[in-house]
Design a protein around this motif. Structure first.
Motif, mmCIF file in Angstrom:
data_model
loop_
_atom_site.group_PDB
_atom_site.id
_atom_site.type_symbol
_atom_site.label_atom_id
_atom_site.label_comp_id
_atom_site.label_asym_id
_atom_site.label_seq_id
_atom_site.Cartn_x
_atom_site.Cartn_y
_atom_site.Cartn_z
ATOM 1 N N ASP A 1 0.033 0.586 12.697
ATOM 2 C CA ASP A 1 1.176 0.952 13.542
ATOM 3 C C ASP A 1 2.365 1.415 12.707
ATOM 4 O O ASP A 1 3.107 2.317 13.104
ATOM 5 N N GLN A 2 2.561 0.788 11.539
ATOM 6 C CA GLN A 2 3.696 1.158 10.694
ATOM 7 C C GLN A 2 3.484 2.500 10.000
ATOM 8 O O GLN A 2 4.406 3.303 9.884
ATOM 9 N N VAL A 3 2.262 2.751 9.552
ATOM 10 C CA VAL A 3 2.009 3.943 8.733
ATOM 11 C C VAL A 3 1.796 5.184 9.574
ATOM 12 O O VAL A 3 2.366 6.245 9.296
ATOM 13 N N TYR A 4 0.954 5.057 10.618
ATOM 14 C CA TYR A 4 0.631 6.243 11.421
ATOM 15 C C TYR A 4 1.716 6.475 12.463
ATOM 16 O O TYR A 4 1.476 6.419 13.670
ATOM 17 N N ARG A 5 2.943 6.704 11.980
ATOM 18 C CA ARG A 5 4.041 7.028 12.880
ATOM 19 C C ARG A 5 3.810 8.387 13.501
ATOM 20 O O ARG A 5 3.071 9.221 13.005
ATOM 21 N N ARG A 6 4.500 8.653 14.629
ATOM 22 C CA ARG A 6 4.338 9.915 15.337
ATOM 23 C C ARG A 6 5.343 10.977 14.878
ATOM 24 O O ARG A 6 5.529 11.981 15.546
ATOM 25 N N THR A 7 6.011 10.744 13.738
ATOM 26 C CA THR A 7 7.078 11.666 13.333
ATOM 27 C C THR A 7 6.569 13.083 13.107
ATOM 28 O O THR A 7 7.171 14.058 13.561
ATOM 29 N N GLU A 8 5.428 13.213 12.404
ATOM 30 C CA GLU A 8 4.889 14.546 12.145
ATOM 31 C C GLU A 8 4.408 15.199 13.439
ATOM 32 O O GLU A 8 4.639 16.384 13.690
ATOM 33 N N GLU A 9 3.758 14.392 14.291
ATOM 34 C CA GLU A 9 3.280 14.905 15.575
ATOM 35 C C GLU A 9 4.453 15.357 16.441
ATOM 36 O O GLU A 9 4.399 16.398 17.101
ATOM 37 N N TYR B 1 0.838 -1.193 0.000
ATOM 38 C CA TYR B 1 0.000 0.000 0.000
ATOM 39 C C TYR B 1 0.876 1.247 0.000
ATOM 40 O O TYR B 1 2.064 1.196 0.306
ATOM 41 N N ASP B 2 0.260 2.356 -0.333
ATOM 42 C CA ASP B 2 0.956 3.642 -0.316
ATOM 43 C C ASP B 2 0.617 4.358 1.001
ATOM 44 O O ASP B 2 -0.553 4.513 1.347
ATOM 45 N N SER B 3 1.652 4.791 1.718
ATOM 46 C CA SER B 3 1.445 5.392 3.041
ATOM 47 C C SER B 3 0.575 6.639 2.981
ATOM 48 O O SER B 3 -0.250 6.886 3.867
ATOM 49 N N GLU B 4 0.739 7.434 1.921
ATOM 50 C CA GLU B 4 -0.062 8.661 1.793
ATOM 51 C C GLU B 4 -1.532 8.330 1.603
ATOM 52 O O GLU B 4 -2.410 9.014 2.137
ATOM 53 N N THR B 5 -1.801 7.278 0.841
ATOM 54 C CA THR B 5 -3.199 6.866 0.633
ATOM 55 C C THR B 5 -3.816 6.382 1.944
ATOM 56 O O THR B 5 -4.961 6.713 2.264
ATOM 57 N N VAL B 6 -3.052 5.612 2.720
ATOM 58 C CA VAL B 6 -3.556 5.104 3.997
ATOM 59 C C VAL B 6 -3.954 6.252 4.912
ATOM 60 O O VAL B 6 -4.985 6.202 5.594
ATOM 61 N N SER C 1 13.303 -6.298 -0.453
ATOM 62 C CA SER C 1 13.474 -5.164 -1.373
ATOM 63 C C SER C 1 13.092 -3.837 -0.731
ATOM 64 O O SER C 1 13.436 -2.772 -1.248
ATOM 65 N N GLY C 2 12.392 -3.884 0.426
ATOM 66 C CA GLY C 2 11.953 -2.657 1.100
ATOM 67 C C GLY C 2 10.514 -2.321 0.769
ATOM 68 O O GLY C 2 10.121 -2.314 -0.401
ATOM 69 N N CYS C 3 9.706 -2.063 1.798
ATOM 70 C CA CYS C 3 8.289 -1.754 1.606
ATOM 71 C C CYS C 3 7.789 -1.004 2.845
ATOM 72 O O CYS C 3 8.515 -0.869 3.829
ATOM 73 N N PRO C 4 6.533 -0.521 2.817
ATOM 74 C CA PRO C 4 6.014 0.193 3.995
ATOM 75 C C PRO C 4 5.973 -0.646 5.264
ATOM 76 O O PRO C 4 6.071 -0.122 6.374
ATOM 77 N N HIS C 5 5.831 -1.976 5.124
ATOM 78 C CA HIS C 5 5.743 -2.836 6.304
ATOM 79 C C HIS C 5 7.032 -2.827 7.120
ATOM 80 O O HIS C 5 7.003 -3.020 8.330
ATOM 81 N N ILE D 1 7.248 2.481 21.037
ATOM 82 C CA ILE D 1 6.574 1.218 21.329
ATOM 83 C C ILE D 1 5.853 0.702 20.088
ATOM 84 O O ILE D 1 5.831 -0.496 19.801
ATOM 85 N N GLN D 2 5.284 1.632 19.321
ATOM 86 C CA GLN D 2 4.533 1.266 18.122
ATOM 87 C C GLN D 2 5.398 0.534 17.113
ATOM 88 O O GLN D 2 4.944 -0.399 16.445
ATOM 89 N N ILE D 3 6.667 0.938 16.970
ATOM 90 C CA ILE D 3 7.540 0.318 15.963
ATOM 91 C C ILE D 3 8.482 -0.708 16.578
ATOM 92 O O ILE D 3 9.340 -1.257 15.881
ATOM 93 N N GLY D 4 8.345 -0.969 17.884
ATOM 94 C CA GLY D 4 9.166 -1.988 18.524
ATOM 95 C C GLY D 4 10.602 -1.566 18.749
ATOM 96 O O GLY D 4 11.520 -2.385 18.654
ATOM 97 N N ALA D 5 10.836 -0.283 19.054
ATOM 98 C CA ALA D 5 12.194 0.202 19.299
ATOM 99 C C ALA D 5 12.697 -0.283 20.652
ATOM 100 O O ALA D 5 11.939 -0.361 21.622
ATOM 101 N N SER D 6 13.999 -0.586 20.732
ATOM 102 C CA SER D 6 14.589 -1.017 21.993
ATOM 103 C C SER D 6 15.258 0.133 22.728
ATOM 104 O O SER D 6 15.468 0.057 23.946
ATOM 105 N N ASP D 7 15.624 1.192 22.001
ATOM 106 C CA ASP D 7 16.315 2.330 22.602
ATOM 107 C C ASP D 7 15.862 3.627 21.941
ATOM 108 O O ASP D 7 15.517 3.639 20.750
ATOM 109 N N ILE D 8 15.886 4.713 22.716
ATOM 110 C CA ILE D 8 15.662 6.062 22.184
ATOM 111 C C ILE D 8 16.902 6.891 22.502
ATOM 112 O O ILE D 8 17.341 6.932 23.653
ATOM 113 N N HIS D 9 17.461 7.546 21.498
ATOM 114 C CA HIS D 9 18.635 8.408 21.673
ATOM 115 C C HIS D 9 18.226 9.858 21.414
ATOM 116 O O HIS D 9 17.637 10.155 20.370
#
Length: 586
Positions: A143-151, A75-80, A492-496, A196-204
């Motif tokens: 969880d993958q698409v609605y990241r909190r980066t913009e927020e 899927y396309d993240s912008e469409t989601v 190959s790399g994808c939104p997932h 937590i949403q993306i399963g990160a083990s550390d925050i720097h």
């Protein structure tokens, strides 16, 4: 694809009509639904009356809708993001594709939900074509698409505006208990939720000369977000120090602390470390999910034969079992999984750790504190006077600790511990280098597990590929002709997988059980003979071979295998092989 008529269709009636559930089961599910407030479909699955696959197949067949596997749908993240996250989660829907006819393909867990359909129609103001999707896959995609980066960026800007051009009064600001809705607090909340949403083990959190870098470690690799609001760094650090009970006025020396938070129904133990750097203070937070079910030997990824022998050794009444590997290889998780299995009312278990990572019931866990001379050796001596059956030493760092642990293991105690070594065979050399006598190691040591973590290829974008020259050179070094004929895979790399090609990690292991022949070599301090006997042991499989098995199965890539197991010795003939390999690949 057809648009579902906007009429009330009852899921329960469809399932009864198909003979998957009875009227009595439907009535029981409806009664349970009133108590829990869950959707009917989820209630039926929870009660065991129908499986999710059965329900999806009925919906797809009866409503003539396509059944889409989101794991393999690019899927396309912008469409989601056309559908707001709150609605997507509430109604379990996801926008998948803009069709040429102007309609929008929308995946729905329950396409019979007329309320969800009406709300989407009102919001989108365009024709909707429905598809059926699995709930777990949909939530994972959200969880993958609605990241909190913009927020996070917006909150950082808001905090920057609030601070103005100075941070003189930051300490006073973060001490104010009336700022629960202030940007600094909401920014931290978004940071933790995203991690937590993306399963990160550390925050720097790293202030640079002109920007602030926030990086999250996912599957062992850092992902970076750069923000221009560098002046907010002090506000973030001060608030985090308060949460960890640290001195917020001291910025000249490193500090360590911890605190607990609850994020997205997860209980997270945060270990915080601050360090003064050129442009402020660097903060690293290790996130430990206390509510996860990872502390189980079955979930570690050990091969069945290895797991069987590991279990035999940890259930012995005495002796030492070591888990070794580099930092971040999952050694502590393996030890905790072993303790979880051994933990019952008949055994006294004491752990000596720095720090205590997971809190387990019934186990006496001691945090060392060098500032008051509460060292590993001192705590270990006291622990042995507490009549323990099992002792776990977080790490053997010095001669005194290793001597006490080894002697404890030959006086009726089972001792579990870790060491930082590259492989299982070099572990005994490390112990001897620390001052342990060979005869003592031979008597005490029962087994060694060495481990590392490799990233798994993303299931949604895996493709076959031909190894490149240096990978072929590594395969030649294994000296197995059949390996060169295998087809390997890569992501190959994808939104997932955030376009990394990898999603999740799995352990690769070496297991060495101390036999009589190995013990004899240790007593004679013959490390060369020990290594030769170990390599020829019937059950011994080196890292490279175990990791390569995963690559052959398509679990991981050759790139990952070489990263965790490649060494100078294995690739020493690469220069000689390259001319031959270039001919082979042409």
């Amino acid at each position: 694809m057809v648009t579902v008529p906007r009429k009330k269709i009852r899921l329960g009636d469809l399932l009864v009509e198909q003979g998957l559930i009875s009227e009595d089961q439907l009535n029981q599910a409806l009664a349970e639904q009133k108590k829990t407030g869950q959707k009917l479909g989820r209630t039926l699955i929870t009660l065991g009356y129908v499986t999710e696959d059965q329900m999806l197949e009925v919906l797809s067949s009866q409503l003539q809708l396509p059944l889409i596997n989101l794991k393999h749908y690019n899927y396309d993240s912008e469409t989601v993001r056309i559908i707001p996250e709150t609605l997507a989660r509430r109604y379990r829907v996801i926008a998948l594709k803009k069709n040429p006819d102007g309609s929008l393909l929308v995946g729905m867990v329950d396409p019979t939900d007329i309320f969800a359909y009406d709300e989407l129609s009102r919001l989108l103001k365009q024709p909707i074509q429905q598809a059926v999707v699995r709930e777990a896959d949909l939530l994972s995609a959200i969880d993958q698409v609605y990241r909190r980066t913009e927020e996070i960026t917006n909150l950082a800007e808001a905090l920057g505006d609030e601070l103005g051009e100075t941070d003189i009064d930051l300490t006073l600001m973060v001490q104010n208990e009336d700022i629960a809705n202030a940007p600094v607090v909401r920014l931290l909340q978004s940071l933790f939720e995203d991690a937590i949403q993306i399963g990160a083990s550390d925050i720097h959190i790293e202030p640079d000369e002109t920007v602030l870098r926030i990086r999250q470690r996912v599957d062992g690799v850092l992902q970076e977000q750069v923000m221009k609001e560098k002046r907010i760094a002090s506000a973030l650090v001060s608030r985090l120090k308060l949460m960890a009970g640290l001195n917020i006025s001291e910025r000249r020396i490193p500090q360590d602390g911890r605190f607990n938070i609850r994020v997205r129904n997860h209980s997270i133990d945060v270990r915080l470390s601050t360090m003064p750097i050129q442009y402020g203070e660097s903060v690293v937070m290790r996130l430990l999910d206390q509510s996860s079910d990872r502390l189980d030997l079955e979930h570690l990824g050990m091969p069945p034969e290895l797991l069987h022998h590991f279990r035999l050794n940890i259930h012995r009444p005495y002796g030492m079992v070591l888990v070794t590997g580099p930092t971040g290889s999952g050694k502590t998780t393996t030890l905790y999984a072993a303790l979880s299995e051994l933990n019952d009312a008949s055994k006294k278990i004491i752990t000596v750790e720095d720090p205590v990572e997971y809190r387990l019931p019934r186990i006496n866990q001691v945090q060392v504190n060098p500032h008051i001379d509460l060292t590993f050796a001192r705590v270990l001596r006291s622990a042995l006077r507490q009549d323990p059956d099992i002792v776990m030493v977080g790490e053997m760092r010095d001669r005194e600790t290793s001597q006490i642990a080894l002697r404890a293991s030959i006086t009726g105690h089972l001792v579990l511990s870790t060491l930082h070594t590259n492989d299982a065979i070099s572990t005994v050399n490390r112990l001897i280098d620390m001052g342990a006598e060979g005869y003592l190691v031979a008597t005490a040591l029962r087994a060694i597990v060495a481990q590392r973590l490799v990233r798994k290829i993303c299931e949604s974008c895996r493709v076959s590929y031909t190894p490149v020259a240096h990978e072929l050179a590594w395969l030649y070094s294994i000296q197995d002709e059949e390996l060169k004929q295998n087809t390997f895979q890569i992501g190959s790399g994808c939104p997932h997988c955030n376009n990394t090609g990898y999603a999740g990690r799995i352990g690769v292991f070496e297991f060495l059980e101390i036999t009589d022949a190995l013990a004899d070599a240790l007593r004679r301090n013959n490390s060369a003979e020990f290594a030769n006997i170990a390599r020829s042991s019937p059950g011994f499989r080196p890292f490279a071979r175990h990791a390569l098995d995963y690559a052959i199965e398509g679990v991981t890539s050759l790139e990952e295998v070489i990263r965790v197991s490649g060494s100078a010795e294995e690739l020493e003939h690469i220069d000689e092989l390259l001319p031959t390999l270039s001919t082979v690949t042409e």
